[in-house]
Design an enzyme around this catalytic site. Sequence first.
Site, mmCIF file in Angstrom:
data_model
loop_
_atom_site.group_PDB
_atom_site.id
_atom_site.type_symbol
_atom_site.label_atom_id
_atom_site.label_comp_id
_atom_site.label_asym_id
_atom_site.label_seq_id
_atom_site.Cartn_x
_atom_site.Cartn_y
_atom_site.Cartn_z
ATOM 1 N N GLY A 80 39.265 93.391 11.999
ATOM 2 C CA GLY A 80 38.092 92.578 11.975
ATOM 3 C C GLY A 80 37.623 92.198 13.318
ATOM 4 N N ARG A 144 39.061 100.042 10.482
ATOM 5 C CA ARG A 144 40.262 99.815 9.842
ATOM 6 C C ARG A 144 41.392 100.975 9.459
ATOM 7 N NH1 ARG A 144 40.963 94.261 8.800
ATOM 8 N NH2 ARG A 144 39.183 92.919 8.490
ATOM 9 N N ASP A 175 48.646 94.216 11.506
ATOM 10 C CA ASP A 175 48.564 95.821 11.136
ATOM 11 C C ASP A 175 48.190 96.710 12.074
ATOM 12 O OD1 ASP A 175 49.225 95.047 8.402
ATOM 13 O OD2 ASP A 175 47.296 94.732 7.728
ATOM 14 N N LYS A 201 44.974 90.022 18.560
ATOM 15 C CA LYS A 201 43.532 89.851 18.123
ATOM 16 C C LYS A 201 43.776 89.342 16.771
ATOM 17 C CE LYS A 201 41.833 91.870 15.444
ATOM 18 N NZ LYS A 201 41.193 92.682 14.365
ATOM 19 N N THR A 202 43.096 88.504 16.250
ATOM 20 C CA THR A 202 42.665 88.118 14.735
ATOM 21 C C THR A 202 42.250 86.618 14.820
ATOM 22 O OG1 THR A 202 43.220 87.979 12.578
ATOM 23 C CG2 THR A 202 44.925 87.736 14.019
ATOM 24 N N ILE A 203 41.165 86.284 14.170
ATOM 25 C CA ILE A 203 40.819 85.052 13.975
ATOM 26 C C ILE A 203 41.537 84.288 13.196
ATOM 27 C CG2 ILE A 203 38.210 85.495 14.241
ATOM 28 C CD1 ILE A 203 38.068 85.079 11.430
ATOM 29 N N ASP A 204 42.317 84.999 12.382
ATOM 30 C CA ASP A 204 43.144 84.435 11.445
ATOM 31 C C ASP A 204 44.413 83.595 11.764
ATOM 32 O OD1 ASP A 204 41.760 85.664 9.594
ATOM 33 O OD2 ASP A 204 43.265 86.996 8.518
ATOM 34 N N TYR A 242 26.220 65.116 -2.554
ATOM 35 C CA TYR A 242 27.084 66.430 -3.026
ATOM 36 C C TYR A 242 28.474 66.332 -2.802
ATOM 37 C CZ TYR A 242 22.283 68.385 -3.333
ATOM 38 O OH TYR A 242 20.976 68.674 -3.808
ATOM 39 N N GLU A 310 40.950 80.981 2.507
ATOM 40 C CA GLU A 310 40.368 82.156 1.728
ATOM 41 C C GLU A 310 41.792 82.917 0.975
ATOM 42 O OE1 GLU A 310 38.090 85.772 3.570
ATOM 43 O OE2 GLU A 310 39.960 85.680 4.489
ATOM 44 N N TYR A 423 31.960 85.373 8.442
ATOM 45 C CA TYR A 423 31.436 86.233 9.234
ATOM 46 C C TYR A 423 30.563 85.332 10.119
ATOM 47 C CZ TYR A 423 33.140 89.511 5.677
ATOM 48 O OH TYR A 423 33.954 90.054 4.754
ATOM 49 N N ARG A 426 32.931 85.243 13.506
ATOM 50 C CA ARG A 426 33.792 86.062 13.934
ATOM 51 C C ARG A 426 33.165 86.804 15.173
ATOM 52 N NH1 ARG A 426 36.203 90.164 9.501
ATOM 53 N NH2 ARG A 426 34.106 91.116 9.852
HETATM 54 P P1 FBP Z 1 41.986 91.003 11.287
HETATM 55 O O1 FBP Z 1 43.166 90.614 10.382
HETATM 56 O O2 FBP Z 1 41.721 92.566 11.197
HETATM 57 O O3 FBP Z 1 41.613 90.438 12.330
HETATM 58 O O4 FBP Z 1 40.563 90.668 10.161
HETATM 59 C C1 FBP Z 1 40.629 89.201 9.639
HETATM 60 C C2 FBP Z 1 39.379 89.127 8.721
HETATM 61 O O5 FBP Z 1 38.171 88.444 9.602
HETATM 62 C C3 FBP Z 1 40.089 88.039 7.523
HETATM 63 O O6 FBP Z 1 39.916 86.729 8.015
HETATM 64 C C4 FBP Z 1 39.108 88.435 6.459
HETATM 65 O O7 FBP Z 1 39.540 88.163 5.018
HETATM 66 C C5 FBP Z 1 38.968 90.091 6.563
HETATM 67 O O8 FBP Z 1 39.213 90.158 8.197
HETATM 68 C C6 FBP Z 1 37.533 90.314 6.249
HETATM 69 O O9 FBP Z 1 37.649 91.876 6.437
HETATM 70 P P2 FBP Z 1 36.274 92.831 6.497
HETATM 71 O O10 FBP Z 1 35.594 92.654 7.855
HETATM 72 O O11 FBP Z 1 36.762 94.227 6.218
HETATM 73 O O12 FBP Z 1 35.266 92.232 5.404
#
Ligand code: FBP
Length: 551
Positions: A80, A144, A175, A201-204, A242, A310, A423, A426
Amino acid sequence: MELMTKSPLQIARGSYQPKMPAVLKGHVVLKEGAATQSVADQEEIKQLFPNTYGMPLITFEAGEAKAHPAVNVGVILSGGQAPGGHNVISGLYDGLKALNPENKLYGFLGGPSGLVDHKYIELTGKVIDEYRNTGGFDIIGSGRTKLEETEQYEKGAEICRQLGIKAIVIIGGDDSNTNACVLAEYYKQKNYGIQVIGCPKTIDGDLKNEMIETSFGFDTACKVYSELIGNIQRDANSAKKYWHFIRLMGRSASHIALECALQSQPNMCIISEEVEAKNMTLNDIVEQIVDVIVARANAGLNFGTVLIPEGLIEFIPAMKRLIAELNDLLAHNEDFNALETDDEKRQYVKGMLSPESSQVYRDLPKGIARQLTLDRDPHGNVQVSLIETEKLLIEMAAKRLAKLKAEGKYKGKFSPLSHFFGYEGRCAIPSNFDADYTYSLGYTAAILISEGKTGYMSSVRNLTAPADQWIAGGVPITMMMNMERRNGKMKPVIQKALVRLDGAPFKYFEKHRKSWADENFSYIYPGPIQYYGPAEVCDQPSKTLLLEQGK
Ligand code: FBP
């Protein structure tokens, strides 16, 4: 007015010179620490990685100038998108050119598949300059594809030989860096002379450990989401009508939700790791939400915000068992894939699950049950970004509130709205922190390559200090590995860092959440990322990192 091809901010960011550790500005010498071990399953990991296991930690220190023979290097963006990917590549490029102006950089297109399918471009200074300090992965694209077959490794080696590539840099999450480690081991075992270096790397935010303090992209993505949450909270507090249920990306760990809660102080934030530790059911979670809604309604506040990670669904113990069974059941299952209608698929799955999981599956709303059986990603993971947990929670809370109303125990008005932020963040223009950090990671990777290292991840630490005091070096990837079940089989993978319930960020949240739920004036409105201005506004790392480092 002339037609614009770039925004003024894009143009200004093009000339931003990322800050980096002082040591990277001169010549370096490598200092090797003691031999390392994997975090768990040492014997199995050692057997699987005999050539790259146990290597020492590396830090850079100021050294003397020395000659570096010219090398060609390939780079891959994997998984991602995360803000800062382009800066890893510009740091890598500048680092390589500083070592030897004859060095060349190739970018493999569309992720790891570019290496296997021989799709690449040369990354020249002209190309790099177009992408400095920008968000996105569009310079070479990402993908991926999992590298796990000997044929793929051999195809990769073939193109490296053709282009004279001596090293590959894989920029990815847990991964993808597992892939990097497997590839490094294979090329070393075969003596092919191709090094492999990873970048975190990963926003997570779940690729982190003692040596990797954070993955890049987390800072920017959380700042973008927190701005949006703050804006929603200001609207909620203005209109007062709301309840906003906001799901936030983070495939597994709840770091993003927790960081956004620390930044914006919502009325509620669910932390998946706590749900699991307390063995909570879906109904328990709904009950907690409903308690806060009722309490606020009693105080005349029929509005609020709930943050939902999520990955929540996978942490509810009964759901986790169900998903694990579904993962095993659906991995390469031709019978299931041949079924045409949702009903046929539902019947098939119900019949194949254990009685307990079958019951949980039956009780789920049809839409959610269907979402759980959709295609896995290439690593065998459920695509949680497709599961609309926020809507499920709204539906269940609304039912419960209607019942309480009928019993005279709730007199408020429940008007819920759902949001999913993922999205949106990211590919944002990287914050100064991410721009500086990623550039430094790329530059560090260039030095690790010039020193002949393989199977290492680029590491830049001491990140809550000013950038010139950051510590650069390398960490053996095998050090982060353990054995986990994937696609129905035990595999060596990098251990995911989940939210620690005994860690300072969660403790801070736990101490304050009650007042954030009850009070009317607890919201914080972080506003947009600032790129120019005083350091306390522009250069701050995430709250998670500050709390983790006792600041
Ligand atoms: P990575 O672990 O590859 O960095 O991706 C993280 C992520 O943004 C998650 O937060 C999200 O669940 C997933 O990718 C969404 O994947 P896709 O871009 O395939 O919709």
